[in-house]
Scaffold this active site. Structure first.
Site, PDB file in Angstrom:
ATOM      1  N   ALA A 182       0.824  -1.213   0.000  1.00  0.00           N
ATOM      2  CA  ALA A 182       0.000   0.000   0.000  1.00  0.00           C
ATOM      3  C   ALA A 182       0.856   1.259   0.000  1.00  0.00           C
ATOM      4  O   ALA A 182       0.474   2.277  -0.586  1.00  0.00           O
ATOM      5  CB  ALA A 182      -0.943   0.007   1.205  1.00  0.00           C
ATOM      6  N   ASP A 183       2.008   1.211   0.656  1.00  0.00           N
ATOM      7  CA  ASP A 183       2.902   2.371   0.672  1.00  0.00           C
ATOM      8  C   ASP A 183       3.416   2.680  -0.734  1.00  0.00           C
ATOM      9  O   ASP A 183       3.380   3.824  -1.197  1.00  0.00           O
ATOM     10  CB  ASP A 183       4.090   2.115   1.601  1.00  0.00           C
ATOM     11  CG  ASP A 183       3.705   2.127   3.064  1.00  0.00           C
ATOM     12  OD1 ASP A 183       2.830   2.922   3.435  1.00  0.00           O
ATOM     13  OD2 ASP A 183       4.281   1.333   3.832  1.00  0.00           O
ATOM     14  N   TYR A 184       3.915   1.649  -1.397  1.00  0.00           N
ATOM     15  CA  TYR A 184       4.470   1.862  -2.734  1.00  0.00           C
ATOM     16  C   TYR A 184       3.389   2.271  -3.733  1.00  0.00           C
ATOM     17  O   TYR A 184       3.597   3.168  -4.560  1.00  0.00           O
ATOM     18  CB  TYR A 184       5.191   0.601  -3.214  1.00  0.00           C
ATOM     19  CG  TYR A 184       6.546   0.412  -2.576  1.00  0.00           C
ATOM     20  CD1 TYR A 184       7.645   1.143  -3.034  1.00  0.00           C
ATOM     21  CD2 TYR A 184       6.732  -0.470  -1.527  1.00  0.00           C
ATOM     22  CE1 TYR A 184       8.894   0.988  -2.455  1.00  0.00           C
ATOM     23  CE2 TYR A 184       7.983  -0.637  -0.937  1.00  0.00           C
ATOM     24  CZ  TYR A 184       9.062   0.098  -1.410  1.00  0.00           C
ATOM     25  OH  TYR A 184      10.293  -0.051  -0.828  1.00  0.00           O
ATOM     26  N   GLY A 187       2.536   5.831  -3.205  1.00  0.00           N
ATOM     27  CA  GLY A 187       3.548   6.701  -3.790  1.00  0.00           C
ATOM     28  C   GLY A 187       3.354   6.867  -5.283  1.00  0.00           C
ATOM     29  O   GLY A 187       3.546   7.961  -5.833  1.00  0.00           O
TER      30      GLY A 187
END
Length: 409
Positions: A182-184, A187
């Site tokens: 989810a972070d990537y 981004g």
């Protein structure tokens, strides 16, 4: 694009797609900073702002190298300048506002309300720079009843519905690949938002902020999950390696105990598979996706039985000859050995001044005229303080020393 470029270093940026863009990355960990990594890969001047003495928590996240920083930091903070600044102190806020006046973009992922408490929310900053674009990533976005709750990628996977889909039908929900997915993805969505806002600025002359929740980045990727529930009340459960609307579309074990991924996404593809299997009558028996889905266990067993009688190399050779999408399920070892990765230069071999030889994932996508450029891995804490505060803001050596002694830098 940027507000002012008088003091801008142009080293290696002449042909860069984003070479006239200055970005302030005040975020932590991965989500918003990964947006900065993408922009930096294509030439933007990204200034990573960190807390004095301690730095970004990403420096200690993952495998720690001999320089004291993690492999994740060295990879995902590449091409960024690093400065220290305490945004919780009045003098730190003053310096930050001066940087904002000279920049195009701010990236942040604090809990909603944090920057407003420090006097540097979007409404505060746009008074200084009306052309400013601000990316705001948080667990649940800037609005809604959960806006102030904390969260990381694992929480986003759960809240977005992805974790519920990962795992075997009779087992518990599992991690969907990477705990940082989810972070990537956030981004990447963030980079789309920033570039879209910059494009709009060319017409309006005004900046704007982008509001993104970690869970939203994942939820948007879940194909027909929402419309299927809304129209038919379908609540999809875990299916292991299978896919809801297509069969055979799964993972199968070979005779030498290897695993392959097979994708038959259409009736035509299934026909090709049956020809490769030497069993064209299977296509006559199950000519449509609907029929194959209805007899999922039977079709899967037939395919698994055929694949299970051959070693990996034979399976891959036969599938390739028949035009059927199939791949060995790789570990990182196979990735490093594969000629496709080598031909595409997906593994970037570098020699870092702090830790020596490193291999990093190369930037994507590939642009024919203005490709990504690698300049350096993630730098040490505050390495560019003198360059940024002295060169860009004009602070003297004495002022830099004073700010440092006061804990501002």
């Amino acid at each position: 694009m940027q507000a002012s470029s008088d003091n801008r270093s142009t080293r290696g940026q002449d042909a860069a797609a984003l070479g006239d863009l200055r970005v302030l990355d005040i975020a932590t960990f991965v989500a918003a900073p990964f947006c900065g990594t993408i922009l930096a890969d294509f030439g933007a001047e990204v200034i990573k702002v960190e807390q004095p003495k301690v730095g970004d928590s990403l420096r200690k996240f993952g495998t720690i190298t001999e320089c004291g920083d993690s492999l994740v930091w060295l990879s995902e903070s590449r091409n960024k300048k690093t400065v220290t600044l305490d945004l919780r102190k009045e003098k730190g806020v003053e310096l930050f506002k001066k940087l904002v006046a000279e920049s195009d973009v701010v990236l942040e992922n604090f809990r909603p309300g944090t920057l407003e408490k420090w006097g540097i929310g979007y409404e505060d900053l746009k008074k200084i720079n009306p052309r400013l674009v601000m990316l705001r990533i948080s667990a649940y976005g800037q609005t809604g009843p959960k806006k102030e709750e904390p969260g990381f990628a694992r929480i986003a996977h759960a809240f977005a519905g992805l974790a519920e889909l990962a795992g075997e039908a009779d087992g518990p929900p599992v991690v969907p690949g990477s705990t940082s997915l989810a972070d990537y993805v956030s981004g990447m969505w963030g980079a789309i938002g920033v570039l879209t806002a910059l494009r709009a600025r060319e017409t309006t002359g005004r900046g704007q902020f982008i509001d993104l929740g970690l869970y939203e980045s994942v939820f948007r990727l879940l194909d027909e999950l929402a419309p299927a529930y809304a129209k038919y009340g379908t609540v999809r459960g875990r299916m292991g390696a299978d896919t809801v609307n297509v069969v055979p579309h799964s993972h199968y074990q070979t005779a030498d105990d290897k695993w392959v991924a097979l994708a038959c996404t259409s009736d035509k593809m299934f026909q090709r598979l049956t020809e490769v299997m030497g069993q064209p009558e299977l296509y006559s028996r199950y000519p449509t996706s609907a029929q194959r889905v209805e007899r999922r266990a039977t079709v899967n067993a037939l395919v698994a039985g055929w694949i299970g009688q051959q070693p990996l190399n034979e399976v891959l050779k036969n599938m390739a000859a028949g035009g059927v999408p199939c791949s060995h399920i790789y570990t990182i070892r196979e990735i490093f050995e594969d000629p496709q990765y080598k031909a595409r230069k997906n593994l970037l071999h570098i020699n870092d001044e702090r830790v020596g030889e490193l291999v990093l994932p190369a930037a994507v996508p590939k642009l024919s005229e203005t490709p990504a450029v690698f300049n350096h891995a993630g730098r040490s804490l505050g390495e560019n303080n003198a360059e940024v505060y002295g060169g860009l803001l004009g602070l003297s050596a004495e002022e830099l020393k004073e700010y440092s002694e006061e804990g501002i830098l």
